[in-house]
Design a protein around this motif. Sequence first.
Motif, PDB file in Angstrom:
ATOM      1  N   ARG A  84       0.839  -1.218   0.000  1.00 10.58           N
ATOM      2  CA  ARG A  84       0.000   0.000   0.000  1.00 10.58           C
ATOM      3  C   ARG A  84       0.871   1.264   0.000  1.00 10.58           C
ATOM      4  O   ARG A  84       0.596   2.215  -0.723  1.00 10.58           O
ATOM      5  N   ARG A  85       1.933   1.266   0.804  1.00  6.33           N
ATOM      6  CA  ARG A  85       2.839   2.420   0.879  1.00  6.33           C
ATOM      7  C   ARG A  85       3.503   2.670  -0.475  1.00  6.33           C
ATOM      8  O   ARG A  85       3.529   3.810  -0.974  1.00  6.33           O
ATOM      9  N   THR A  91       2.214   6.166  -7.231  1.00  9.84           N
ATOM     10  CA  THR A  91       1.077   6.483  -8.098  1.00  9.84           C
ATOM     11  C   THR A  91       0.056   7.438  -7.494  1.00  9.84           C
ATOM     12  O   THR A  91      -0.803   7.932  -8.217  1.00  9.84           O
ATOM     13  N   GLY A  92       0.094   7.648  -6.179  1.00  5.86           N
ATOM     14  CA  GLY A  92      -0.918   8.455  -5.511  1.00  5.86           C
ATOM     15  C   GLY A  92      -2.240   7.731  -5.321  1.00  5.86           C
ATOM     16  O   GLY A  92      -3.202   8.324  -4.843  1.00  5.86           O
ATOM     17  N   ALA A 126      -4.476   9.188 -10.358  1.00  4.19           N
ATOM     18  CA  ALA A 126      -3.123   8.704 -10.594  1.00  4.19           C
ATOM     19  C   ALA A 126      -2.174   9.851 -10.933  1.00  4.19           C
ATOM     20  O   ALA A 126      -2.500  10.730 -11.715  1.00  4.19           O
ATOM     21  N   ARG A 127      -0.995   9.821 -10.319  1.00  6.48           N
ATOM     22  CA  ARG A 127       0.082  10.765 -10.615  1.00  6.48           C
ATOM     23  C   ARG A 127       1.400  10.016 -10.440  1.00  6.48           C
ATOM     24  O   ARG A 127       1.556   9.221  -9.526  1.00  6.48           O
ATOM     25  N   ALA A 128       2.318  10.252 -11.339  1.00  4.85           N
ATOM     26  CA  ALA A 128       3.612   9.563 -11.303  1.00  4.85           C
ATOM     27  C   ALA A 128       4.468  10.097 -10.169  1.00  4.85           C
ATOM     28  O   ALA A 128       4.659  11.308 -10.043  1.00  4.85           O
ATOM     29  N   GLU A 134       6.234   8.575 -16.131  1.00  5.62           N
ATOM     30  CA  GLU A 134       4.816   8.638 -16.506  1.00  5.62           C
ATOM     31  C   GLU A 134       4.082   7.411 -15.991  1.00  5.62           C
ATOM     32  O   GLU A 134       4.693   6.386 -15.687  1.00  5.62           O
ATOM     33  N   LEU A 135       2.773   7.554 -15.897  1.00  4.20           N
ATOM     34  CA  LEU A 135       1.865   6.442 -15.602  1.00  4.20           C
ATOM     35  C   LEU A 135       0.923   6.310 -16.783  1.00  4.20           C
ATOM     36  O   LEU A 135       0.541   7.312 -17.385  1.00  4.20           O
ATOM     37  N   ARG A 136       0.535   5.064 -17.077  1.00  8.93           N
ATOM     38  CA  ARG A 136      -0.428   4.874 -18.165  1.00  8.93           C
ATOM     39  C   ARG A 136      -1.294   3.648 -17.862  1.00  8.93           C
ATOM     40  O   ARG A 136      -0.802   2.628 -17.394  1.00  8.93           O
TER      41      ARG A 136
END
Length: 169
Positions: A84-85, A91-92, A126-128, A134-136
Amino acid sequence: MGALDGWRFCPICGEAIEKVEDRAECRSCGFVGYANAVPGVEAVCFDGGGRVLLGRRAFDPGAGLWDLPGGFLHEDEHPLDGLRREIREETGLEIELLEFLGFWLEPYDGRIVLCLTWTARATGEARAGDDLSELRWFQPDELPGAAELAFTHYQEVLSAALGRRNEHA
């Protein structure tokens, strides 16, 4: 390359060490160092539409390649707390665990990581994190191929996660 391959001298007293099976022993001071796998956690995160979240690594090993969210456990951390951490940091997002998928051994920066892997439903914006560029979200049929994935076990992990998801659908 194993964790103890580069060891020549005792980290306590500086004398030469002897390598015996999976450990390094110092005859001078009695120190014993073991080549244990490092525990890590990761998840195949799904959104409400069944898409899979991957992050592009900002740093080596695997800079520029796609990565599952996860990371190393702290010394006294429960694996689910660590998962979880790590997902929150990278990713937020918050996660709801779905199931334990399995474990894989992965070479990583001169060590072997014992990767404990779950499937999860991710929620939030979501945020990188700073270790990702980046996240996708990917549809299952649009996932990157093995050459674009950061680690060798990811193709098997993704296949297992998608297979289990289809069983429950």
